[in-house]
Design an enzyme around this catalytic site. Structure first.
Site, PDB file in Angstrom:
ATOM      1  N   ASN A  65       0.983  -1.016   0.191  1.00 30.37           N
ATOM      2  CA  ASN A  65       0.018  -0.079   0.030  1.00 30.37           C
ATOM      3  C   ASN A  65       0.835   1.216  -0.049  1.00 30.37           C
ATOM      4  O   ASN A  65       1.416   1.811   0.896  1.00 30.37           O
ATOM      5  CB  ASN A  65      -0.780  -0.063   1.215  1.00 30.37           C
TER       6      ASN A  65
ATOM      7  N   LYS B 124       0.222   4.256  -0.214  1.00 34.77           N
ATOM      8  CA  LYS B 124      -0.666   5.504   0.191  1.00 34.77           C
ATOM      9  C   LYS B 124      -0.376   6.653  -1.043  1.00 34.77           C
ATOM     10  O   LYS B 124      -0.376   6.478  -2.054  1.00 34.77           O
ATOM     11  CB  LYS B 124      -0.204   5.686   1.649  1.00 34.77           C
TER      12      LYS B 124
ATOM     13  N   HIS C 160      -9.587   1.190   5.183  1.00 37.96           N
ATOM     14  CA  HIS C 160      -8.409   1.309   5.690  1.00 37.96           C
ATOM     15  C   HIS C 160      -8.575   2.305   6.979  1.00 37.96           C
ATOM     16  O   HIS C 160      -9.270   3.088   6.945  1.00 37.96           O
ATOM     17  CB  HIS C 160      -7.299   1.842   4.599  1.00 37.96           C
TER      18      HIS C 160
ATOM     19  N   GLU D 147      -5.383  -4.660  10.858  1.00 35.54           N
ATOM     20  CA  GLU D 147      -4.194  -3.703  11.166  1.00 35.54           C
ATOM     21  C   GLU D 147      -4.396  -2.914  12.471  1.00 35.54           C
ATOM     22  O   GLU D 147      -5.343  -1.813  12.283  1.00 35.54           O
ATOM     23  CB  GLU D 147      -4.348  -2.693   9.836  1.00 35.54           C
TER      24      GLU D 147
ATOM     25  N   SER E  39       3.120  -2.026  10.321  1.00 39.01           N
ATOM     26  CA  SER E  39       4.551  -2.024  10.291  1.00 39.01           C
ATOM     27  C   SER E  39       5.406  -3.216   9.940  1.00 39.01           C
ATOM     28  O   SER E  39       6.290  -3.377  10.778  1.00 39.01           O
ATOM     29  CB  SER E  39       5.132  -1.223  11.518  1.00 39.01           C
TER      30      SER E  39
END
Length: 249
Positions: free
Chosen positions: A9, A11, A94, A166, A211
């Protein structure tokens, strides 16, 4: 056996030059053909991504989509538009969409349904904040987020999507849930889904997205209920992302 998925991702990051460099590095460096690799690119680079990944084993998708097919929604992207550029996946729910743009459970569920109706695989993101984890309500939050989608698309819908857990407190902070902490939540999620349908729960892919780094990937992916990762910052570094992909057996 559930196929592992490792998703990048990006972003709101990148340039045409960086996209070319990243994709070239991914294609040459990823040796693990057992895992499905997916790239979530900013919409403006999807044409470049399509051109460079066409014919490879790497799939790609959009970071967001509107529920409507078209209309007066300035700045939005429809699922039909994503499909024009070969997208087979779309991120939905998300944490940044939920917290920064006010997307609630109802809207997330509507987006999942729209994606399924369009024939695009939703990657449904769920997870708790630091305050919620410290309050001991991680399970409650995640179950609520899953149930909101289950209520709209049902078990059959869940057979066609991917879940990404997440923990919001671990995104972009450098903090990572320990492999056992992540496994415990994933097992709880699978157990919850099994109450709706055991076969679906056994087959659904649940990714970890907090992470993830190359150094921690192998231990995370070795856990029985972790089926890969949704990777943020590390997916903007060729060596890191390639290492994560190659760790997914």
């Amino acid at each position: 056996m559930r196929q592992a998925i490792v998703a990048a991702n990006w972003k709101m990051n990148g340039s045409k030059a960086q996209v070319a460099e990243l994709l070239s590095g991914f294609k040459s460096g990823i040796q693990n053909k057992a895992a499905q690799v997916v790239v979530f690119s900013p919409a403006v680079f999807l044409a470049d991504v399509q051109a460079q990944l066409q014919g490879s084993t790497i799939a790609w998708g959009g970071q967001n989509a509107h529920t409507a097919d078209s209309g007066a929604y300035t700045g939005e992207t429809s699922l039909g538009m994503l499909k024009e550029f070969g997208c087979t996946y779309v991120l939905v729910g998300h944490s940044e969409r939920r917290t920064l743009f006010g997307e609630d459970d109802a809207l997330v569920a509507a987006k999942v349904k729209a994606a399924l109706d369009a024939g695009v695989t939703p990657m449904l993101c769920i997870g708790e904040t630091l305050e919620q984890r410290e309050a001991g309500v991680t399970g409650d939050v995640c179950r609520r987020q899953l149930q909101a989608v289950l209520d709209v698309v049902g078990v059959d819908g869940f057979r066609q999507l991917v879940v990404a857990y997440e923990p919001v407190w671990a995104i972009g902070t450098g903090k990572t849930a320990s492999p056992q902490q992540a496994q415990d939540v994933h097992a709880e999620l699978r157990e919850f889904l099994a109450k709706a349908d055991a076969n679906m729960a056994e087959k659904i892919q649940i990714l970890y997205g907090g992470s993830v780094k190359a150094a921690s990937a192998a231990e995370l992916f070795a856990m029985p209920d972790i089926d890969g990762g949704l990777v943020g910052g590390a997916s903007l570094l060729v060596e890191e992302f390639v290492g994560i992909c190659n760790a997914a057996a």
